[in-house]
Design a protein around this motif. Sequence first.
Motif, PDB file in Angstrom:
ATOM      1  N   GLY A  60       0.801  -1.213   0.000  1.00 32.94           N
ATOM      2  CA  GLY A  60       0.000   0.000   0.000  1.00 32.94           C
ATOM      3  C   GLY A  60       0.831   1.260   0.000  1.00 32.94           C
ATOM      4  N   ASN A  61       0.155   2.403   0.174  1.00 32.92           N
ATOM      5  CA  ASN A  61       0.821   3.687   0.003  1.00 32.92           C
ATOM      6  C   ASN A  61       1.646   4.138   1.196  1.00 32.92           C
ATOM      7  OD1 ASN A  61      -1.310   4.305   1.676  1.00 32.92           O
ATOM      8  ND2 ASN A  61      -2.214   5.862   0.354  1.00 32.92           N
ATOM      9  N   LEU A  62       1.741   3.324   2.243  1.00 33.80           N
ATOM     10  CA  LEU A  62       2.675   3.578   3.346  1.00 33.80           C
ATOM     11  C   LEU A  62       3.623   2.404   3.540  1.00 33.80           C
ATOM     12  CD1 LEU A  62       0.749   5.392   6.255  1.00 33.80           C
ATOM     13  CD2 LEU A  62       2.552   6.294   4.770  1.00 33.80           C
ATOM     14  N   ALA A  63       3.836   1.624   2.485  1.00 33.62           N
ATOM     15  CA  ALA A  63       4.658   0.413   2.610  1.00 33.62           C
ATOM     16  C   ALA A  63       6.082   0.721   3.044  1.00 33.62           C
ATOM     17  CB  ALA A  63       4.665  -0.359   1.291  1.00 33.62           C
ATOM     18  N   PHE A  64       6.552   1.942   2.801  1.00 37.63           N
ATOM     19  CA  PHE A  64       7.913   2.281   3.223  1.00 37.63           C
ATOM     20  C   PHE A  64       8.048   2.350   4.745  1.00 37.63           C
ATOM     21  CE2 PHE A  64       6.022   6.484   3.350  1.00 37.63           C
ATOM     22  CZ  PHE A  64       6.748   7.200   4.287  1.00 37.63           C
ATOM     23  N   LEU A  65       6.909   2.478   5.445  1.00 38.47           N
ATOM     24  CA  LEU A  65       6.941   2.490   6.911  1.00 38.47           C
ATOM     25  C   LEU A  65       6.887   1.091   7.516  1.00 38.47           C
ATOM     26  CD1 LEU A  65       4.567   5.462   7.858  1.00 38.47           C
ATOM     27  CD2 LEU A  65       7.066   5.431   7.811  1.00 38.47           C
ATOM     28  N   ALA A 124      -3.028   0.316  12.686  1.00 42.29           N
ATOM     29  CA  ALA A 124      -2.247   0.458  11.466  1.00 42.29           C
ATOM     30  C   ALA A 124      -1.355   1.685  11.573  1.00 42.29           C
ATOM     31  CB  ALA A 124      -3.170   0.589  10.252  1.00 42.29           C
ATOM     32  N   ALA A 125      -0.541   1.906  10.524  1.00 42.13           N
ATOM     33  CA  ALA A 125       0.240   3.136  10.454  1.00 42.13           C
ATOM     34  C   ALA A 125      -0.654   4.285  10.013  1.00 42.13           C
ATOM     35  CB  ALA A 125       1.413   2.962   9.495  1.00 42.13           C
ATOM     36  N   SER A 126      -1.483   4.049   9.021  1.00 42.22           N
ATOM     37  CA  SER A 126      -2.380   5.066   8.482  1.00 42.22           C
ATOM     38  C   SER A 126      -3.600   5.250   9.375  1.00 42.22           C
ATOM     39  CB  SER A 126      -2.833   4.659   7.077  1.00 42.22           C
ATOM     40  OG  SER A 126      -4.003   5.344   6.687  1.00 42.22           O
ATOM     41  N   VAL A 272       5.587  16.077   5.112  1.00 41.16           N
ATOM     42  CA  VAL A 272       5.031  15.676   6.405  1.00 41.16           C
ATOM     43  C   VAL A 272       5.447  14.234   6.703  1.00 41.16           C
ATOM     44  CG1 VAL A 272       3.086  17.276   6.335  1.00 41.16           C
ATOM     45  CG2 VAL A 272       2.874  15.018   5.269  1.00 41.16           C
ATOM     46  N   ASP A 273       5.038  13.725   7.846  1.00 43.59           N
ATOM     47  CA  ASP A 273       5.496  12.402   8.254  1.00 43.59           C
ATOM     48  C   ASP A 273       5.047  11.301   7.300  1.00 43.59           C
ATOM     49  OD1 ASP A 273       2.841  13.041   9.364  1.00 43.59           O
ATOM     50  OD2 ASP A 273       2.943  11.094  10.345  1.00 43.59           O
ATOM     51  N   GLY A 274       3.938  11.521   6.588  1.00 46.87           N
ATOM     52  CA  GLY A 274       3.444  10.489   5.675  1.00 46.87           C
ATOM     53  C   GLY A 274       4.279  10.319   4.431  1.00 46.87           C
ATOM     54  N   ASN A 275       5.165  11.285   4.146  1.00 48.30           N
ATOM     55  CA  ASN A 275       5.972  11.173   2.928  1.00 48.30           C
ATOM     56  C   ASN A 275       7.431  11.556   3.109  1.00 48.30           C
ATOM     57  OD1 ASN A 275       5.947  14.040   2.912  1.00 48.30           O
ATOM     58  ND2 ASN A 275       4.165  14.103   1.574  1.00 48.30           N
ATOM     59  N   LEU A 276       7.835  11.975   4.303  1.00 48.02           N
ATOM     60  CA  LEU A 276       9.237  12.329   4.542  1.00 48.02           C
ATOM     61  C   LEU A 276      10.071  11.053   4.433  1.00 48.02           C
ATOM     62  CD1 LEU A 276      10.886  14.910   5.369  1.00 48.02           C
ATOM     63  CD2 LEU A 276      10.916  13.940   7.669  1.00 48.02           C
ATOM     64  N   SER A 277      10.857  10.972   3.386  1.00 46.32           N
ATOM     65  CA  SER A 277      11.578   9.744   3.081  1.00 46.32           C
ATOM     66  C   SER A 277      12.936  10.086   2.487  1.00 46.32           C
ATOM     67  CB  SER A 277      10.767   8.898   2.076  1.00 46.32           C
ATOM     68  OG  SER A 277      11.425   7.698   1.766  1.00 46.32           O
ATOM     69  N   ASN A 278      13.876   9.180   2.629  1.00 48.42           N
ATOM     70  CA  ASN A 278      15.183   9.339   2.011  1.00 48.42           C
ATOM     71  C   ASN A 278      15.104   8.815   0.583  1.00 48.42           C
ATOM     72  OD1 ASN A 278      16.566  10.502   4.228  1.00 48.42           O
ATOM     73  ND2 ASN A 278      16.688   8.499   5.194  1.00 48.42           N
ATOM     74  N   PHE A 279      14.929   9.708  -0.371  1.00 49.08           N
ATOM     75  CA  PHE A 279      14.693   9.312  -1.758  1.00 49.08           C
ATOM     76  C   PHE A 279      15.977   8.946  -2.499  1.00 49.08           C
ATOM     77  CE2 PHE A 279      11.134  12.143  -0.644  1.00 49.08           C
ATOM     78  CZ  PHE A 279      10.068  11.300  -0.928  1.00 49.08           C
ATOM     79  N   GLY A 280      17.103   9.503  -2.068  1.00 50.02           N
ATOM     80  CA  GLY A 280      18.376   9.162  -2.677  1.00 50.02           C
ATOM     81  C   GLY A 280      18.371   9.346  -4.188  1.00 50.02           C
ATOM     82  N   TYR A 325      13.775   4.906   9.247  1.00 48.79           N
ATOM     83  CA  TYR A 325      13.585   4.599  10.667  1.00 48.79           C
ATOM     84  C   TYR A 325      12.309   5.222  11.234  1.00 48.79           C
ATOM     85  CZ  TYR A 325      18.433   3.103  10.332  1.00 48.79           C
ATOM     86  OH  TYR A 325      19.597   2.452   9.962  1.00 48.79           O
ATOM     87  N   SER A 326      11.509   5.842  10.378  1.00 43.30           N
ATOM     88  CA  SER A 326      10.302   6.504  10.866  1.00 43.30           C
ATOM     89  C   SER A 326       9.396   5.530  11.602  1.00 43.30           C
ATOM     90  CB  SER A 326       9.543   7.131   9.691  1.00 43.30           C
ATOM     91  OG  SER A 326      10.302   8.116   9.049  1.00 43.30           O
ATOM     92  N   TYR A 327       9.040   5.907  12.825  1.00 42.15           N
ATOM     93  CA  TYR A 327       8.107   5.169  13.683  1.00 42.15           C
ATOM     94  C   TYR A 327       8.640   3.815  14.149  1.00 42.15           C
ATOM     95  CZ  TYR A 327       4.836   8.846  12.515  1.00 42.15           C
ATOM     96  OH  TYR A 327       4.234  10.079  12.354  1.00 42.15           O
ATOM     97  N   ALA A 328       9.943   3.542  13.949  1.00 41.32           N
ATOM     98  CA  ALA A 328      10.527   2.328  14.529  1.00 41.32           C
ATOM     99  C   ALA A 328      10.516   2.416  16.053  1.00 41.32           C
ATOM    100  CB  ALA A 328      11.953   2.123  14.012  1.00 41.32           C
ATOM    101  N   ALA A 329      10.902   3.578  16.583  1.00 40.38           N
ATOM    102  CA  ALA A 329      10.943   3.753  18.030  1.00 40.38           C
ATOM    103  C   ALA A 329       9.548   3.677  18.639  1.00 40.38           C
ATOM    104  CB  ALA A 329      11.605   5.083  18.375  1.00 40.38           C
TER     105      ALA A 329
END
Length: 424
Positions: A60-65, A124-126, A272-280, A325-329
């Motif tokens: 889904g659209n938050l699979a990176f989390l 869930a995350a979402s 925002v937190d829903g899309n802040l990602s390391n895109f490289g 590492y978003s939301y791992a902690a």
Amino acid sequence: MSVITRSRATTLGGLAVVGVSALVLAGCAGGSDDSGDSGDAAGPVEDMTLTIGTALPQTGNLAFLGPPEEAGVAYAASQINEVSDTTGLSIDVVYGDSGDTDNKAYETEIPRLLGEDVSAIIGAASSGVSLQFIDQVTGAGVIQFSPANTSDAFTTYDDGGLYFRTAPSDVLQGEVLGNLIAADGAQTLGMIVLNDSYGTGLAGYVTEAFEAAGGEVVAAPTYNTGDTTFDAQINEVLAADPDAIALITFEEITTILPSLFGQFPAESMYFVDGNLSNFGDEFPEGSLTGAKGTLPGLSIDTLGQFTGELDAFLEAEGSDPLEEYSYAAESYDATVLLALASLASGSTDPADMAAALQEVSGGSGDGETCTSYAECADIIVAGGTADYDGVSGPITFDEVGDPTEASIGIYEYGDDNTYGAWQG
């Protein structure tokens, strides 16, 4: 890095106090525990096994989390089981996929997890996905515990005292982001917004803060989960000629951004937190230089020891280190708190555990501060009251299962399209 921290009774940086609604947490529902006693057991309980499930985004659209959240759960479970000989409590985890509101993986996964007789489901995350099955989970008398839900809808939701989260409400993130954009000098703002409880809720709080600071939101088109083209939304926002654009989206950001590159300066984009990602190297080098974003939780720098230990754990288990590492902690802390609530109540009955969760988080105000599962478990086994201060923060649940203390990190992208700490 700039981290803005807020407790219920604190006003910081001229922002409005975040209101916290209160409902009375449902008390013990009379469930029996595995040791034959009912609630408030002191000392170790022999051979008590807590089974929890996860409904985190494998697809889904938050699979990176999904990877960091599942890793946080697994790491906590390993530490809980390491000391089971002295505590009497071991934990089993049944992993499941939440999916999103388009693929609806939760429709088969939640019944499967409930069929495993779990005491709690982490996920869930979402926020929008959690709202699809919260009634099913809490209606079955099972705890739902999200590491990442931020919609304000959950604060007053009728969940029977069985819903908890380690992420703060978007009331805070919206205030921080709206004020950040205004402080950066923008007078007009455009937004592209996911049309669900998370997206529209967060957009509302960003708007409120930005307008209170004297700005004007000139365009805020929405889109739905599952949409694959965003030309209409992009064109509407660009036509309004805003000083800044806030992208309140999930993984759809990867489709939206290429259409903005070259048409709008990256340093005026906000994530925002829903899309802040390391895109490289997903985008050309320097595509995002200067863009900023907000993320609930302590800073990546502060979490350095935890993330290093987490990667070492994964490598020992034969898995690759994490890229995000978003939301791992927050996921780690959710697992620890569930185990501590089980230990404190001497029970794996969800109602008993729910009645103890506020206490072990420090919400009762009379516990001894501890910062690891083993340390807190020792206090409980000795007959004391533990107050767990987690990796993600102090947490400290209020009566409705919301954390009363939280941090929002502000980050800036570098030339390598990854985000790092911003000194503001």
